[in-house]
Design a protein around this motif. Structure first.
Motif, PDB file in Angstrom:
ATOM      1  N   ARG A  74    -149.604 -51.115  43.125  1.00 13.49           N
ATOM      2  CA  ARG A  74    -150.394 -52.330  43.334  1.00 13.49           C
ATOM      3  C   ARG A  74    -151.331 -52.192  44.527  1.00 13.49           C
ATOM      4  NH1 ARG A  74    -147.397 -57.756  45.040  1.00 13.49           N
ATOM      5  NH2 ARG A  74    -147.349 -56.554  46.983  1.00 13.49           N
ATOM      6  N   ASP A  75    -150.840 -51.596  45.620  1.00 17.06           N
ATOM      7  CA  ASP A  75    -151.685 -51.405  46.802  1.00 17.06           C
ATOM      8  C   ASP A  75    -152.888 -50.528  46.470  1.00 17.06           C
ATOM      9  OD1 ASP A  75    -149.952 -52.963  48.227  1.00 17.06           O
ATOM     10  OD2 ASP A  75    -148.960 -51.283  49.266  1.00 17.06           O
ATOM     11  N   GLN A  76    -152.647 -49.480  45.673  1.00 11.45           N
ATOM     12  CA  GLN A  76    -153.750 -48.583  45.310  1.00 11.45           C
ATOM     13  C   GLN A  76    -154.774 -49.302  44.438  1.00 11.45           C
ATOM     14  OE1 GLN A  76    -154.302 -45.052  46.176  1.00 11.45           O
ATOM     15  NE2 GLN A  76    -156.243 -45.916  45.511  1.00 11.45           N
ATOM     16  N   LEU A  77    -154.311 -50.100  43.493  1.00 12.49           N
ATOM     17  CA  LEU A  77    -155.231 -50.843  42.623  1.00 12.49           C
ATOM     18  C   LEU A  77    -156.031 -51.867  43.432  1.00 12.49           C
ATOM     19  CD1 LEU A  77    -152.961 -51.471  39.494  1.00 12.49           C
ATOM     20  CD2 LEU A  77    -154.499 -49.555  39.953  1.00 12.49           C
ATOM     21  N   GLY A 101    -160.139 -51.964  44.231  1.00 10.20           N
ATOM     22  CA  GLY A 101    -160.883 -53.111  43.721  1.00 10.20           C
ATOM     23  C   GLY A 101    -160.721 -53.373  42.248  1.00 10.20           C
ATOM     24  N   ILE A 102    -159.675 -52.821  41.628  1.00  3.37           N
ATOM     25  CA  ILE A 102    -159.511 -52.989  40.185  1.00  3.37           C
ATOM     26  C   ILE A 102    -158.259 -53.789  39.834  1.00  3.37           C
ATOM     27  CG2 ILE A 102    -160.811 -50.906  39.592  1.00  3.37           C
ATOM     28  CD1 ILE A 102    -158.194 -49.395  39.303  1.00  3.37           C
ATOM     29  N   TYR A 103    -157.553 -54.296  40.832  1.00  5.09           N
ATOM     30  CA  TYR A 103    -156.328 -55.032  40.527  1.00  5.09           C
ATOM     31  C   TYR A 103    -156.575 -56.307  39.727  1.00  5.09           C
ATOM     32  CZ  TYR A 103    -151.804 -57.287  40.949  1.00  5.09           C
ATOM     33  OH  TYR A 103    -150.604 -57.899  40.656  1.00  5.09           O
ATOM     34  N   PRO A 104    -157.620 -57.091  40.019  1.00  5.18           N
ATOM     35  CA  PRO A 104    -157.815 -58.321  39.226  1.00  5.18           C
ATOM     36  C   PRO A 104    -157.893 -58.061  37.726  1.00  5.18           C
ATOM     37  CG  PRO A 104    -159.162 -58.392  41.188  1.00  5.18           C
ATOM     38  CD  PRO A 104    -158.584 -57.011  41.139  1.00  5.18           C
ATOM     39  N   GLN A 105    -158.586 -56.988  37.320  1.00  5.92           N
ATOM     40  CA  GLN A 105    -158.702 -56.685  35.896  1.00  5.92           C
ATOM     41  C   GLN A 105    -157.375 -56.216  35.301  1.00  5.92           C
ATOM     42  OE1 GLN A 105    -160.767 -55.631  38.520  1.00  5.92           O
ATOM     43  NE2 GLN A 105    -162.363 -54.361  37.557  1.00  5.92           N
ATOM     44  N   LEU A 106    -156.514 -55.672  36.150  1.00  6.08           N
ATOM     45  CA  LEU A 106    -155.283 -55.060  35.654  1.00  6.08           C
ATOM     46  C   LEU A 106    -154.034 -55.863  35.982  1.00  6.08           C
ATOM     47  CD1 LEU A 106    -156.067 -51.365  36.657  1.00  6.08           C
ATOM     48  CD2 LEU A 106    -155.962 -52.255  34.335  1.00  6.08           C
ATOM     49  N   GLN A 107    -154.195 -57.046  36.571  1.00  9.86           N
ATOM     50  CA  GLN A 107    -153.030 -57.778  37.068  1.00  9.86           C
ATOM     51  C   GLN A 107    -152.000 -58.052  35.973  1.00  9.86           C
ATOM     52  OE1 GLN A 107    -153.654 -61.820  38.334  1.00  9.86           O
ATOM     53  NE2 GLN A 107    -151.920 -61.764  39.755  1.00  9.86           N
ATOM     54  N   ARG A 108    -152.436 -58.605  34.851  1.00 11.99           N
ATOM     55  CA  ARG A 108    -151.477 -58.942  33.810  1.00 11.99           C
ATOM     56  C   ARG A 108    -150.775 -57.690  33.284  1.00 11.99           C
ATOM     57  NH1 ARG A 108    -152.386 -61.948  27.905  1.00 11.99           N
ATOM     58  NH2 ARG A 108    -150.157 -62.421  27.592  1.00 11.99           N
ATOM     59  N   LYS A 109    -151.520 -56.628  33.107  1.00  8.65           N
ATOM     60  CA  LYS A 109    -150.942 -55.386  32.610  1.00  8.65           C
ATOM     61  C   LYS A 109    -149.952 -54.817  33.625  1.00  8.65           C
ATOM     62  CE  LYS A 109    -155.125 -54.482  29.944  1.00  8.65           C
ATOM     63  NZ  LYS A 109    -156.352 -53.658  29.796  1.00  8.65           N
ATOM     64  N   ALA A 114    -144.354 -54.022  35.649  1.00  2.10           N
ATOM     65  CA  ALA A 114    -143.359 -54.207  36.702  1.00  2.10           C
ATOM     66  C   ALA A 114    -142.063 -54.773  36.124  1.00  2.10           C
ATOM     67  CB  ALA A 114    -143.913 -55.123  37.791  1.00  2.10           C
ATOM     68  N   LEU A 115    -142.185 -55.810  35.273  1.00  5.18           N
ATOM     69  CA  LEU A 115    -141.004 -56.372  34.631  1.00  5.18           C
ATOM     70  C   LEU A 115    -140.293 -55.312  33.792  1.00  5.18           C
ATOM     71  CD1 LEU A 115    -139.208 -58.789  33.820  1.00  5.18           C
ATOM     72  CD2 LEU A 115    -140.855 -59.229  31.963  1.00  5.18           C
ATOM     73  N   HIS A 116    -141.063 -54.593  33.025  1.00  3.84           N
ATOM     74  CA  HIS A 116    -140.520 -53.550  32.148  1.00  3.84           C
ATOM     75  C   HIS A 116    -139.756 -52.493  32.952  1.00  3.84           C
ATOM     76  CE1 HIS A 116    -140.579 -50.192  29.260  1.00  3.84           C
ATOM     77  NE2 HIS A 116    -141.064 -49.474  30.263  1.00  3.84           N
ATOM     78  N   LEU A 156    -143.772 -59.293  43.366  1.00  2.60           N
ATOM     79  CA  LEU A 156    -144.603 -58.603  42.378  1.00  2.60           C
ATOM     80  C   LEU A 156    -145.320 -59.558  41.425  1.00  2.60           C
ATOM     81  CD1 LEU A 156    -142.123 -55.691  41.585  1.00  2.60           C
ATOM     82  CD2 LEU A 156    -144.319 -55.481  42.783  1.00  2.60           C
ATOM     83  N   GLY A 157    -145.118 -60.836  41.593  1.00  2.00           N
ATOM     84  CA  GLY A 157    -145.838 -61.799  40.764  1.00  2.00           C
ATOM     85  C   GLY A 157    -145.198 -62.069  39.432  1.00  2.00           C
ATOM     86  N   VAL A 158    -143.924 -61.736  39.265  1.00  2.00           N
ATOM     87  CA  VAL A 158    -143.227 -61.997  38.011  1.00  2.00           C
ATOM     88  C   VAL A 158    -142.712 -63.432  37.967  1.00  2.00           C
ATOM     89  CG1 VAL A 158    -141.235 -61.367  36.583  1.00  2.00           C
ATOM     90  CG2 VAL A 158    -142.581 -59.578  37.714  1.00  2.00           C
ATOM     91  N   SER A 159    -142.205 -63.908  39.081  1.00  4.17           N
ATOM     92  CA  SER A 159    -141.497 -65.198  39.093  1.00  4.17           C
ATOM     93  C   SER A 159    -142.388 -66.383  38.750  1.00  4.17           C
ATOM     94  CB  SER A 159    -140.850 -65.416  40.466  1.00  4.17           C
ATOM     95  OG  SER A 159    -139.854 -64.448  40.706  1.00  4.17           O
TER      96      SER A 159
END
Length: 753
Positions: free
Chosen positions: A583-586, A590-598, A603-605, A634-637
């Motif tokens: 997540r820190d690398q993404l 600057g690409i984390y917003p596009q990849l957040q849901r994925k 992370a859950l998996h 990690l934004g799962v909850s």
């Protein structure tokens, strides 16, 4: 220089002195010294003098020499001195020698019984200044020993003929080694020929070779093998990588010597420039990758000065050789990047920790690769089961000198891979596991595809190899080609589906462009498990040129207790640390917003996979930390259930939330609710149906083990039945089962998104 005609005069041997004196310069060679001395004691020539110089050894070499001197005092003598280097030791030995001819034995080599009798006889019969014979290079010992015969003459017509080097300059292209022959002692004395006295034990034989070949008038080559040259002594000068300046200085000294002899300079200046270049090329191959570029710059300056002095003569060089000389003088950086850096096509980096019993099969499949221009960097990670000895034998026996063996205290595969990457010099890098088996064409096919598509990463397909049964089966989820862009190459960010589920985060089915890794600065996390996820997914998502080779090229061994992938339980939080790093690398890129849901789905998996692969006694603590710390971070909850795309994981998360609100919040609530009384047998029957319905990564398969938990743990079921969550009544059981059914039906319509 002695002036002698070409008329052959055979001199009678002086009965008062030995026929041959063999010089043995010795420094810290205790593992090999006895074999070397025995090979001299066992020579068929009885009239042989052995002169050993101990150059300040700090191991048991002095004691070995003393013992042999006492046992063979009639012909073996030892001179002792403080450490002064190979050149000084050789000159001291020569001053003590009295033989008609002088031979040389490096103390980690051996000679065959008839060597000095045969060479002396040829020298005596033909009044020769120098006699040389073919030799053998060997590595390893016992069954792992490999041998290569090296001709001392490049042209077979040269054997048995008396040659004047000044009239046949082509022999300066023959092997330069000084120890495969004998030299008439009076010829050396008359021409004041000595070794260059510089510190250490590198390159002083170059000056000796050049002096002898320029001043000899009668040289013969014999087509018979006598000398056996060891190539697996890690302390041998041929393994040294930090003496580039010494190589250049030796040829500066040769040039000055040549200029002091004008008659020789007129004849041999051209071959001096040629041999200087040959030495540069040889040295370049031995240098560590980190100093090659600087060496190219040093060489460029040296050659420019030689050109100004007029000692680079184009006619002495081959066309290709001359072009390379001009190239490195014109632009050493360009030469480095386009020539030197591309010498090795693929660097194989392999961490090894207690790899027995599959290590030898793995290494054999690596040795049999059809691609030849690759190197192998083996990193022993503190093995205790004999793996290091197997690695050592493999390195010693490689006929192409392609293996580098490193070792470290046990730090895990991540740290070992990083150490190997630091040493890599190949155009591409493959990170392989020490228990897998590789198809013969794996490196060649992957490299060819990567080059054809000018790719930064090439991914190929793989198969499972069951260690128990020997059966293989395709790993379909390792790379889901149908979910990837059709264009080749493509960018990681152009993958519409979830890239975390389209690839598995292991590195061994991928080839990485080394400059891409250096430019991005990506390295493996120094973790004992899950150390590759950050590296692999970051490399894929930051990459703009990924290509796919739709061929199975590697058999990945399963059911191996010492496998890298079987260390999860020792550090259960490593998966969480890997996710944070990804997540820190993404975010940094600057690409984390596009990849957040994925990413959150992945992370859950990953965390659920780890939960269900832990030992039973560790699951409750892991589960509690998931709920209280890791899921929130990690934004799962805070995500609704329909945010999650994988049906089984979405249902499990739903039950976890229900248990938190209405049950005990224990892991065993979930284990019970997922299985339930009487459902274990049905779950077993339903396993194939689940396999067909779910296309997520192989990790999800282990989650389905929850279907059988209660059947295997009746005591735990009884405990749950007596818990507060059970006493709440059917509402707790019925509602989650409804959730499971609802989400299972909805998930069946999802296509892994």
């Amino acid at each position: 220089m002695t002036d002698r005609t070409n008329s052959h005069v055979a001199h009678d041997h002086d009965a008062g002195r030995p026929r041959v004196s063999v010089l043995v310069p010795t420094f810290n060679v205790e593992p090999y010294l006895e074999a070397a001395l025995d090979s001299l004691i066992n020579q068929t020539m009885e009239d042989l003098e052995i002169v050993c110089v101990d150059d300040g050894s700090t191991d048991s070499s002095p004691e070995i020499l003393a013992r042999y001197a006492e046992a063979h005092s009639d012909r073996l003598k030892v001179v002792t001195q403080s450490n002064a280097g190979y050149g000084v030791a050789m000159n001291v030995a020569l001053r003590h020698a009295t033989g008609e001819y002088i031979g040389i034995l490096e103390p980690d080599d051996v000679v065959r019984p008839g060597m000095f009798e045969t060479l002396w006889q040829a020298g005596h019969d033909h009044d020769l200044d120098i006699v040389k014979a073919d030799y053998l290079r060997f590595r390893g010992r016992g069954e792992s020993r490999t041998e290569v015969i090296v001709p001392c003459a490049n042209n077979s017509s040269a054997y048995g003929e008396v040659i004047d080097p000044s009239e046949r300059l082509a022999i300066f292209r023959y092997p330069m080694n000084t120890w495969c022959g004998v030299y008439r002692r009076q010829f050396l004395i008359d021409n004041d020929i000595w070794h260059h006295e510089t510190p250490g034990a590198s390159y002083q034989d170059n000056g000796f070779f050049f002096q002898t070949m320029c001043q000899a008038r009668r040289v013969m080559y014999i087509n018979e093998v006598f000398y056996e040259n060891r190539r697996d002594n890690p302390n041998s000068s041929v393994k040294s990588t930090g003496k580039a300046d010494v190589a250049l200085q030796e040829y500066d000294w040769i040039r000055e010597w040549l200029l002091e002899h004008p008659s020789l300079a007129e004849k041999f200046t051209g071959v001096y420039g040629l041999k200087r270049w040959h030495n540069i090329d040889f040295t370049m191959k031995r240098l560590a990758p980190g100093i090659r570029r600087e060496f190219c710059r040093m060489v460029s300056d040296v050659l420019k000065k030689d050109a100004e002095r007029g000692v680079l003569v184009q006619s002495a060089f081959g066309v290709g050789e001359w072009n390379r000389v001009q190239w490195i003088m014109r632009d050493p950086d360009e030469y480095y990047y386009q020539h030197e850096a591309a010498r090795v096509k693929v660097s194989v980096v392999m961490p090894v920790y207690n790899g027995m019993p599959h290590l030898e099969e793995c290494l054999a499949s690596l040795r049999d690769q059809s691609l030849r221009d690759f190197e192998v960097i083996l990193v022993d990670d503190g093995s205790t089961d004999g793996s290091y000895e197997v690695l050592r034998d493999f390195a010693e026996s490689d006929a192409y000198d392609r293996v580098i063996l490193l070792s470290q205290e046990h730090q895990g595969a991540g740290a070992a891979r990083n150490l190997g990457l630091e040493q890599a010099q190949g155009e591409y890098v493959a990170f392989l596991d020490a228990d897998d088996v590789f198809d013969k064409g794996m490196l060649g096919r992957a490299y060819g595809k990567a080059k054809a598509d000018r790719a930064n990463i090439c991914v190929f397909r793989s198969r499972n190899l069951d260690s128990m049964t020997g059966k293989t089966s395709p790993i379909k989820h390792a790379v889901k080609i149908d979910k990837l862009p059709k264009a080749r190459p493509f960018a990681g960010m152009h993958i519409n589906d979830n890239p975390f589920f389209n690839f598995v985060g292991w590195p061994w089915d991928k080839l990485f462009l080394r400059t891409y890794l250096l430019n991005t600065g990506l390295r493996f996390q120094p973790l004992t498990s899950t150390n590759d996820a950050y590296f692999v997914y970051s490399a894929l998502l930051l990459c703009d040129r990924i290509t796919i080779l739709d061929e199975e090229l590697i058999s990945h061994r399963r059911n191996v207790a010492t496998s890298i992938s079987n260390s999860t339980s020792k550090s259960p939080d490593n998966a969480y640390r890997a996710l944070l790093a990804i997540r820190d690398q993404l975010e940094l890129s600057g690409i984390y917003p596009q990849l957040q849901r994925k990413f959150v789905n992945y992370a859950l998996h990953l965390l659920l996979w780890h939960l269900n692969n832990l030992p039973e006694e560790a699951r409750e603590d892991f589960y509690s930390t998931l709920q209280s710390e890791w899921f929130p971070e990690l934004g799962v909850s805070d995500k609704p259930l329909d945010f999650f795309t994988q049906p089984k994981e979405r249902a499990t998360l739903g039950m976890m939330r229900y248990s938190q609100e209405h049950g005990s919040g224990s892991y065993w609530d979930i284990a019970f609710l997922q299985t339930g009384p009487g459902r274990a047998a049905q779950a077993e029957r339903d396993r194939s149906a689940w396999d067909d319905a779910n296309t997520e990564s192989e990790a999800a398969e282990t989650i389905r083990r929850l279907e059988r938990v209660v059947a295997q743990r009746d005591a735990k079921i009884e405990q749950i039945r007596n818990s507060e969550s059970w006493r709440v009544g059917h509402a707790i059981v019925a509602a989650p089962r409804s959730i499971l059914n609802i989400f299972g039906r909805q998930g069946g319509q999802s296509n892994g998104r």
